[in-house]
Design a protein around this motif. Sequence first.
Motif, PDB file in Angstrom:
ATOM      1  N   ALA A   1       0.843  -1.194   0.000  1.00 63.20           N
ATOM      2  CA  ALA A   1       0.000   0.000   0.000  1.00 63.20           C
ATOM      3  C   ALA A   1       0.879   1.246   0.000  1.00 63.20           C
ATOM      4  O   ALA A   1       2.006   1.215   0.486  1.00 63.20           O
ATOM      5  N   PRO A   2       0.398   2.349  -0.587  1.00 62.70           N
ATOM      6  CA  PRO A   2       1.189   3.584  -0.605  1.00 62.70           C
ATOM      7  C   PRO A   2       1.605   3.963   0.811  1.00 62.70           C
ATOM      8  O   PRO A   2       0.805   3.923   1.753  1.00 62.70           O
ATOM      9  N   TYR A   3       2.834   4.339   0.932  1.00 62.52           N
ATOM     10  CA  TYR A   3       3.376   4.638   2.253  1.00 62.52           C
ATOM     11  C   TYR A   3       3.816   6.097   2.301  1.00 62.52           C
ATOM     12  O   TYR A   3       4.561   6.569   1.452  1.00 62.52           O
ATOM     13  N   ASP A   4       3.357   6.801   3.320  1.00 67.82           N
ATOM     14  CA  ASP A   4       3.694   8.203   3.515  1.00 67.82           C
ATOM     15  C   ASP A   4       4.602   8.316   4.739  1.00 67.82           C
ATOM     16  O   ASP A   4       4.160   8.081   5.872  1.00 67.82           O
ATOM     17  N   PRO A   5       5.893   8.670   4.554  1.00 67.13           N
ATOM     18  CA  PRO A   5       6.809   8.762   5.689  1.00 67.13           C
ATOM     19  C   PRO A   5       6.341   9.730   6.770  1.00 67.13           C
ATOM     20  O   PRO A   5       6.548   9.472   7.961  1.00 67.13           O
ATOM     21  N   ALA A   6       5.727  10.826   6.379  1.00 60.82           N
ATOM     22  CA  ALA A   6       5.259  11.796   7.372  1.00 60.82           C
ATOM     23  C   ALA A   6       4.178  11.182   8.258  1.00 60.82           C
ATOM     24  O   ALA A   6       4.168  11.369   9.483  1.00 60.82           O
ATOM     25  N   GLU A   7       3.256  10.455   7.623  1.00 57.82           N
ATOM     26  CA  GLU A   7       2.212   9.790   8.406  1.00 57.82           C
ATOM     27  C   GLU A   7       2.818   8.710   9.295  1.00 57.82           C
ATOM     28  O   GLU A   7       2.396   8.515  10.440  1.00 57.82           O
ATOM     29  N   GLY A   8       3.809   8.001   8.752  1.00 62.21           N
ATOM     30  CA  GLY A   8       4.464   6.968   9.551  1.00 62.21           C
ATOM     31  C   GLY A   8       5.146   7.553  10.769  1.00 62.21           C
ATOM     32  O   GLY A   8       5.056   7.006  11.879  1.00 62.21           O
ATOM     33  N   ALA A   9       5.838   8.696  10.601  1.00 60.89           N
ATOM     34  CA  ALA A   9       6.509   9.340  11.721  1.00 60.89           C
ATOM     35  C   ALA A   9       5.500   9.790  12.775  1.00 60.89           C
ATOM     36  O   ALA A   9       5.722   9.623  13.985  1.00 60.89           O
ATOM     37  N   ALA A  10       4.381  10.346  12.316  1.00 62.10           N
ATOM     38  CA  ALA A  10       3.348  10.791  13.252  1.00 62.10           C
ATOM     39  C   ALA A  10       2.763   9.616  14.021  1.00 62.10           C
ATOM     40  O   ALA A  10       2.516   9.696  15.229  1.00 62.10           O
ATOM     41  N   ALA A  11       2.569   8.502  13.331  1.00 64.70           N
ATOM     42  CA  ALA A  11       2.018   7.317  13.985  1.00 64.70           C
ATOM     43  C   ALA A  11       3.007   6.752  14.999  1.00 64.70           C
ATOM     44  O   ALA A  11       2.617   6.293  16.082  1.00 64.70           O
ATOM     45  N   GLY A  12       4.298   6.769  14.655  1.00 68.86           N
ATOM     46  CA  GLY A  12       5.302   6.271  15.587  1.00 68.86           C
ATOM     47  C   GLY A  12       5.357   7.102  16.856  1.00 68.86           C
ATOM     48  O   GLY A  12       5.446   6.563  17.967  1.00 68.86           O
ATOM     49  N   LEU A  13       5.296   8.430  16.719  1.00 61.58           N
ATOM     50  CA  LEU A  13       5.304   9.304  17.891  1.00 61.58           C
ATOM     51  C   LEU A  13       4.013   9.156  18.686  1.00 61.58           C
ATOM     52  O   LEU A  13       4.023   9.192  19.922  1.00 61.58           O
ATOM     53  N   HIS A  14       2.907   8.962  17.976  1.00 63.05           N
ATOM     54  CA  HIS A  14       1.628   8.768  18.663  1.00 63.05           C
ATOM     55  C   HIS A  14       1.670   7.502  19.514  1.00 63.05           C
ATOM     56  O   HIS A  14       1.129   7.482  20.634  1.00 63.05           O
ATOM     57  N   ALA A  15       2.311   6.464  19.016  1.00 60.77           N
ATOM     58  CA  ALA A  15       2.434   5.227  19.792  1.00 60.77           C
ATOM     59  C   ALA A  15       3.208   5.485  21.081  1.00 60.77           C
ATOM     60  O   ALA A  15       2.850   4.974  22.153  1.00 60.77           O
TER      61      ALA A  15
END
Length: 747
Positions: free
Chosen positions: A13-27
């Motif tokens: 699936a398309p991957y957005d690094p910015a969204e990934g970074a936000a999700a990692g910090l949210h975790a």
Amino acid sequence: MSSPDSSPTPTTAPYDPAEGAAAGLHAFDQVVAASTGFRSRAGQRGMAEKVAQTLAAATLGKVDEDTDPVRAIAVIQAGTGVGKSLAYCAPAIALALARNTRVLISTATVALQEQLVAKDLPALAASMPQPFRFALAKGRGRYVCRLKLERLGGLAEPEIDEEDPEDDLFADELPAMRSARETRPAHEVEARLKFYAGVAQALSSGAWDGDRDTLETPPTADVWLPMAAEAASCTGKHCPSFGQCAYYERRKTLVGAQVIVVNHDLLLSSLGNRLLPELDNSLLVLDEAHHLPATALAQFACRMDLGRHGWAEKLARRAVRFGSLLGVTEVADIPVHAKFMRQALQDVERLATDLYGETLRAGLQGAGRGASRARLPRGALDEALVEPLGQVAHHAEGFLTAMRCIAKALRAEMRERPEQARRLSTQYAQLGALAPRLESVAETAQLLLRDTEPGQVPTAKWFTLDLDGDQQPVLQAHASPLLPGATLRNRLWGAVRGAVLTSATLTSMGKFEFFLREAGLHDDEAASTLEVPSPFDYARQGRLIAVETRADPRDAAEYVAEMVRALVHDLQSVRSGALVLFTSREQLRQAVTALPPVLVPRVLVQTAMPRGQLLAAHRARVADGAPSIIFGMQSFGEGLDLPGRLCESVFITKLPFAPPDDPVGEARAEWLRGSGRDPFTELVVPATAIRLAQWVGRAIRTEEDRAAVYCYDRRLVTTAYGQRLLQGLPAFAFSRGRREEPEPVAG
């Protein structure tokens, strides 16, 4: 069975690094919010944000040929008390789960591995909304080989070759036993045999899991080695004991684990052999990263024995016998290769003795302990050694080629004749037990022959002379890369896409440059740095007292005598726990000798008892309200966690300089001087800054601690480099003063 290298393919699936970074910090934020009584720290969240951004940016898995994958590497110094384990674990694991990949966490010490597996990761697994599994990966040599142990413990008959009835196929696994029978008292030999029988019975009954570290009393290296599992002698699934193998049973836990905890040694030794997940499709975290350069140098150095060649004849004889039975035509070359390799090794030994024997013998007589050595200046090989070493390299490689053919044929035979698995596995193990020696000969000869072009970094090369257990001289040749950074750049970083390197001490005198060069990341566009300060209020919690002795620390005898008198006087004021750090055994010995009777029962000496026993005694004394003072060497200056009253005073007897007096360090200093550079400024001072920061870091471990640090080395305040060292230390309340000669301490 699948293996750890068969990592899940990243999601398409398309991957957005910015969204990934936000999700990692949210975790990370979710874990903090779910932790009762957890104190929020801005520095820790800043580190978590950097980890999330870095690992989210990396391109994982296969890419199109015309696409350059994004590499992202963060180098983060996180001061004591930041809570770096949570700061990297939560975002890294969340990103790995989201990207359908794995996290490799590598540490330098067993203590941190155990903390991660027994404490940090279980707590995190209970807090994160998405479940994950984790496992500890150890080297094969930490596990027992059931086939060997059954033989050693008397649970299996020796495998005797019919054509050579005196040739016990496990003889090479018993060098210590053979030596013991000849040189040790009978009761020691019987105790060794009893130990093997006992652990063999425990393994067969299920009372022991085969992991060396789970034995109540882990055996010494010479006892463990004959029973250890080794890659060279392992036939894997073809072994008759494969279904009960401790090593492969543990590897099963790695298959489904999203988080695998390893150590730096295992990480580097597994490069290219698929023991761990592929680094271009995993997220890598290196904790205690300041150890990585030294680990790399130790990992990629090599050596060969020049004087004892019986193993080569034995290996050749068995290889020819087994290979002939299997119809391997290449065995015809083995006798020639073995003969000429041995002759060439003898030539190298003779020539090295002629060239360096006087130096080596003099060094051995003067060393008192350990081997003497003769280093080759500028890595320049004497012309007389070039031809015989070339012969060694040529014939060792030819021998190895034939050995690979035999190993391949043996594995094929095992597949086709499973009823012969035990016999064939034993043959494979017998060849494999000696094969590493042959590989070492080939690698060492090739590295010794490596020429240095003008302007290139040379290879460190040296010879050593030592005495074996029978007091017979043993001559060895050694070679090592000179720069850990170059080795890591070539071997590790080219395979890594996303990584975080962290430690409490990565800067030297406030800058990352030294570590980046040592780690091979200087000028790497993928690397970025972040310094996260400690949350402790050092000016309020601690004091640094710089004591100016009259004696010059470079005058060892006068300085140590004065320092010991001052130390003994100051130790009188210790009312709780204290740590004294020495830079040499002689310093420690003189301090112990000088202790007055009133202090003797308060002091615990590192060299007098095991570490765990010493620390337990120290904690018990402090808990009882009694003063307890640890006298420790340099290994006690790092990784020792003694919060509160356990360590209210740290005494540094001398600045922990580590002059480049090992062969690799000497060769590197020589190369720097030859290039018009100063090794003291470029190597010694930066390394000392990191080590001193570690030592001082023993003082304040929590936000409630109060402690004082005493340094008796006047160079800390009287030299320009000492001022730079001070700049790299925590901002303690600082005072200085000349040490007046104290009155004698009453006994």
